[in-house]
Design an enzyme around this catalytic site. Structure first.
Site, PDB file in Angstrom:
ATOM      1  CB  CYS A   2      -1.400   0.178   1.056  1.00 42.96           C
ATOM      2  SG  CYS A   2      -1.903  -1.581   1.086  1.00 42.96           S
ATOM      3  NE  ARG A  27       4.136   1.599  -1.617  1.00 40.62           N
ATOM      4  CZ  ARG A  27       5.263   1.339  -1.049  1.00 40.62           C
ATOM      5  NH1 ARG A  27       6.355   1.547  -1.726  1.00 40.62           N
ATOM      6  NH2 ARG A  27       5.716   0.616   0.260  1.00 40.62           N
ATOM      7  CD1 TRP A  74      -2.084  -5.128  -4.658  1.00 40.55           C
ATOM      8  CD2 TRP A  74      -1.507  -5.857  -2.746  1.00 40.55           C
ATOM      9  NE1 TRP A  74      -1.778  -6.170  -4.319  1.00 40.55           N
ATOM     10  CE2 TRP A  74      -1.536  -7.072  -3.816  1.00 40.55           C
ATOM     11  CE3 TRP A  74      -1.138  -7.190  -1.401  1.00 40.55           C
ATOM     12  CZ2 TRP A  74      -0.794  -8.579  -3.741  1.00 40.55           C
ATOM     13  CZ3 TRP A  74      -0.484  -8.308  -1.644  1.00 40.55           C
ATOM     14  CH2 TRP A  74      -0.739  -8.903  -2.672  1.00 40.55           C
ATOM     15  CG  ASN A 100       2.975  -0.950   2.877  1.00 39.14           C
ATOM     16  OD1 ASN A 100       4.048   0.211   2.831  1.00 39.14           O
ATOM     17  ND2 ASN A 100       2.376  -1.554   2.787  1.00 39.14           N
ATOM     18  N   GLY A 101       1.700  -3.238   5.418  1.00 32.15           N
ATOM     19  CA  GLY A 101       1.854  -3.845   6.257  1.00 32.15           C
ATOM     20  C   GLY A 101       0.943  -4.526   6.517  1.00 32.15           C
ATOM     21  CD  GLU A 476      11.828  -9.941 -16.412  1.00 29.56           C
ATOM     22  OE1 GLU A 476      11.661 -10.088 -15.695  1.00 29.56           O
ATOM     23  OE2 GLU A 476      11.274  -8.535 -16.412  1.00 29.56           O
ATOM     24  CE  LYS A 480       8.685  -6.762 -17.328  1.00 25.09           C
ATOM     25  NZ  LYS A 480       9.639  -6.538 -16.156  1.00 25.09           N
ATOM     26  CD  GLU A 483       5.456  -8.104 -14.620  1.00 23.01           C
ATOM     27  OE1 GLU A 483       5.598  -8.866 -13.446  1.00 23.01           O
ATOM     28  OE2 GLU A 483       6.915  -7.711 -15.275  1.00 23.01           O
ATOM     29  CG  HIS A 499      13.031 -33.145 -20.206  1.00 21.37           C
ATOM     30  ND1 HIS A 499      13.218 -34.339 -20.493  1.00 21.37           N
ATOM     31  CD2 HIS A 499      14.067 -33.043 -20.371  1.00 21.37           C
ATOM     32  CE1 HIS A 499      14.375 -34.911 -20.502  1.00 21.37           C
ATOM     33  NE2 HIS A 499      14.899 -33.602 -20.664  1.00 21.37           N
ATOM     34  CE  LYS A 598       9.118  -0.216  -9.980  1.00 25.88           C
ATOM     35  NZ  LYS A 598       9.237  -0.950 -10.922  1.00 25.88           N
TER      36      LYS A 598
HETATM   37  C1  G6P Z   1       7.252  -6.991  -7.368  1.00 26.69           C
HETATM   38  C2  G6P Z   1       7.466  -5.791  -8.856  1.00 26.69           C
HETATM   39  C3  G6P Z   1       8.429  -6.288  -9.451  1.00 26.69           C
HETATM   40  C4  G6P Z   1      10.079  -6.374  -8.463  1.00 26.69           C
HETATM   41  C5  G6P Z   1       9.620  -7.769  -8.029  1.00 26.69           C
HETATM   42  C6  G6P Z   1      10.948  -7.606  -7.456  1.00 26.69           C
HETATM   43  O1  G6P Z   1       6.687  -7.890  -8.087  1.00 26.69           O
HETATM   44  O2  G6P Z   1       6.654  -6.335  -9.323  1.00 26.69           O
HETATM   45  O3  G6P Z   1       8.407  -5.915 -10.552  1.00 26.69           O
HETATM   46  O4  G6P Z   1      10.728  -7.103  -9.881  1.00 26.69           O
HETATM   47  O5  G6P Z   1       8.131  -7.215  -6.679  1.00 26.69           O
HETATM   48  O6  G6P Z   1      11.070  -6.014  -6.234  1.00 26.69           O
HETATM   49  P1  G6P Z   1      12.791  -5.599  -5.222  1.00 26.69           P
HETATM   50  O7  G6P Z   1      12.480  -3.859  -5.635  1.00 26.69           O
HETATM   51  O8  G6P Z   1      13.037  -6.286  -4.676  1.00 26.69           O
HETATM   52  O9  G6P Z   1      12.964  -5.834  -7.283  1.00 26.69           O
END
Ligand code: G6P
Length: 603
Positions: A2, A27, A74, A100-101, A476, A480, A483, A499, A598
């Protein structure tokens, strides 16, 4: 997850809170709310959905005041409803709190508070806190917050205001980020730097256990034991424009295009002062193995480092998902080097993995984008990525900047272990300095990739394949796509395709294959044949196009040539662009994809 914002001063608090929340929306974004102190007492306004709904409600209400707190949520405990949105009020309606938490012992606290006659209006763990503050309030808000928190267990960042204290915000941190700033007549508080960039770049990053009182022009701080301490202000090197889209359609698009700069800045600053914040002083003579720990996209950068470092260092190197590493009973001790990779420096699993490793005597190096973040503070040494502010929830420029920083760190580790000659070091540094230009050239393929996205965006499933250093890039690429476009996409080691995943291949299945002359080309060509034989739609990203590849690939994107170690800098931007354009064509919320946040500050 949050986002929290707070303001006290002569400006219109409600406007500042809304503008701050819009910069924190990445966030969390299932509901939002503000509490503002007016001449009639606290005014609470909350709305489900995007911030725009709250903005409308604020406009219609005509509310105005000079003290307020706000929140974008969130959901963890309780559905995203208006009752569960923050701020929460106590029974008297005089205290408002945002959080937040997670409060882990909220059930026990709630029972106790109910017995004491408190009335709960939400299903959240947070509401217990505001009633606890009420229980402990005796004219001193700081004292009440401190006593309340002494009973709470879990992770939190909170901000509290009281109608009888029109000039103060009390805030505290334990595990979730908070920053505070002051100007002569004003006080600002937020979960993260972007919210405060338009007002001040000089900020105090709260440490765990700190409780602060923010008043116009004044910041008072108490540590865990209740002892007063002075602020530790740091100036963040980001300009306010970094929080604007600057003509791009989305922050993600802008950030993809900022990669040449992000990589160049990371390399330049670390090449100039490479061993800042203690790296040079770290004694690594006893180290005989390395763990890289991270989550999400940062984990994929860690995996790239595994491929770069193991042959270079001649040591076992393993990239680990932080949330798994913590609990698997890893063999960590004094001979372990842990490298923690995190954009935010606040991801709870990465942070906890680091704390556990430190307790067992491991040396910890953080690779972090946010100066002053928890991971930066708690690591023995820090290497910063200089990607600047990243707002799109899906990480892009921070990923390539992490790879640049990790590539450099690998060179430094090899040098300090005595396994790399000065000559080789110079050559490898020289090679690495080509990375920004390679990213730039890969980005020039934008229009071709956009045209490719037109042909692919309606397929519901994708498979991504790569070998060697291209394997983490396939992971990756798939991450991308899934998500931001909500298309089901799997990344796989190409050699593993037989496999299992090959069972998925049919004429309606795009298979994105990463092919390089530098990384087992013949073996990948065989995998391509296998896909073709099952009528999969071949989408090949390649740095070379031998005739057999041209014959086989349904779609071919020809990338600039690069050495093996630099392949991440050409393949990554191309795959990001593919995901971006597919998501855009599908009309999803690219910068704030559903259910994602994020910075993940809860387990
Ligand atoms: C969330 C974000 C990702 C990020 C991950 C790790 O899932 O949406 O974009 O890669 O957290 O975050 P960090 O701040 O530890 O790189």
């Amino acid at each position: 997850m949050c986002g929290i914002i707070g303001y006290v001063g002569p400006r219109r608090a409600e406007e500042l809170l809304l503008s701050g929340l819009s910069r924190l929306e990445y966030r969390g974004y299932d509901s939002a709310g503000i509490a503002v102190l007016t001449s009639h007492g606290l005014f609470l306004l909350r709305r489900v959905g995007k911030l725009e709904n709250l903005r409308q409600a604020v406009l219609e209400s005509g509310v105005s005041g000079n003290l307020g707190i706000g929140h974008t949520r969130w959901a963890t405990h309780g559905l995203p409803t208006e009752e569960n949105a923050h701020p929460h009020l106590d029974c008297t309606g005089k205290i408002a709190l945002v959080h937040n938490g997670i409060i882990e012992n909220h059930r026990a606290l709630r029972e106790k508070l109910l017995k004491n006659g408190h009335i709960f209006r939400s299903q959240t763990d947070t509401e217990t806190l505001v009633h606890l503050v009420e229980e402990n309030y005796d004219g001193d808000l700081v004292e009440a917050v401190r006593k309340a928190l002494a009973e709470a267990r879990g992770a939190y960042a909170i901000a509290v205001i009281h109608a009888d204290h029109p000039q103060e915000i009390v805030a505290a941190r334990e595990g979730s980020p908070l920053v505070a700033g002051i100007l002569p007549q004003e006080g600002f508080l937020a979960s993260d730097v972007p919210a405060l960039l338009p007002y001040t770049r000089t900020l105090h990053f709260l440490e765990d256990g700190e409780v602060v009182r923010l008043a116009p022009g004044k910041l008072e701080i108490w540590d865990r034991r209740g002892i007063r301490k002075g602020p530790n202000f740091r100036t963040v090197p980001w300009d306010p424009l970094s929080a604007e889209k600057m003509g791009y359609r989305h922050f993600m698009e802008k950030e993809i295009h900022e990669q040449p700069r992000a990589v160049a800045d990371t390399l330049r600053s670390e090449l100039a002062t490479p061993w800042e914040e203690g790296l040079g002083k770290l004694d690594l003579s006893e180290i005989d193995h390395v763990y890289l720990v991270a989550c999400g996209t940062s984990y994929h950068a860690a995996l790239v480092a595994e491929y770069l470092w193991e042959p270079l260092l001649g040591l076992p190197v393993a990239a680990e998902i932080a949330s798994e590493f913590r609990y698997k009973g890893p063999a960590v001790g004094r001979s372990t080097l842990v490298v923690a990779v995190s954009q935010s420096g606040e991801t709870i699993d990465t942070l906890m993995a680091v704390r556990g490793a430190k307790e067992r005597g491991a040396k910890v190096i953080g690779v972090v984008n946010i100066v002053g973040s928890a991971l930066a503070r708690e690591s023995h040494a820090v290497l910063y990525t200089r990607a600047g502010l990243e707002i799109g929830v899906a990480a892009t420029k921070t990923f390539t900047a992490q790879i640049a920083a990790l590539a450099l760190l690998g060179l430094w580790l090899a040098r300090s272990r005595g396994v790399l000659s000065e000559n080789d070091l110079q050559e490898l540094k020289e090679e690495l300095s080509q990375a920004p230009r390679l990213v730039e050239r890969a980005l020039e393929l934008g229009p071709a990739i956009e045209a490719l996205a037109q042909k692919l965006y309606s397929f519901p499933n994708f498979l991504y394949l790569g070998r060697g250093i291209l394997y983490p890039l396939a992971l990756e690429g798939a991450l991308k796509l899934k998500e931001i476009s909500y298309i089901h996409a799997e990344g796989y080691a190409a050699g593993e395709m037989k496999h299992g995943p090959i069972a998925l291949v049919h004429e309606g299945m795009p298979v994105v294959v990463l092919y390089s002359q530098e990384e087992l080309p013949d073996k990948v060509l065989s995998n391509i044949q296998e896909v073709k034989a099952r009528r999969g739609i071949l989408v090949v990203f390649a740095d070379d196009a031998p005739p057999e590849l041209r014959e086989l690939g349904d779609h071919l994107v020809l990338l600039p040539k690069a050495s093996r170690r630099l392949l991440p800098f050409t393949f990554t931007p191309a795959l990001q662009l593919l995901a971006y354009h597919i998501a855009r064509l599908r009309g999803t919320d690219v910068d704030q994809p559903r259910n994602l946040a994020k910075t993940v500050t809860v387990e």
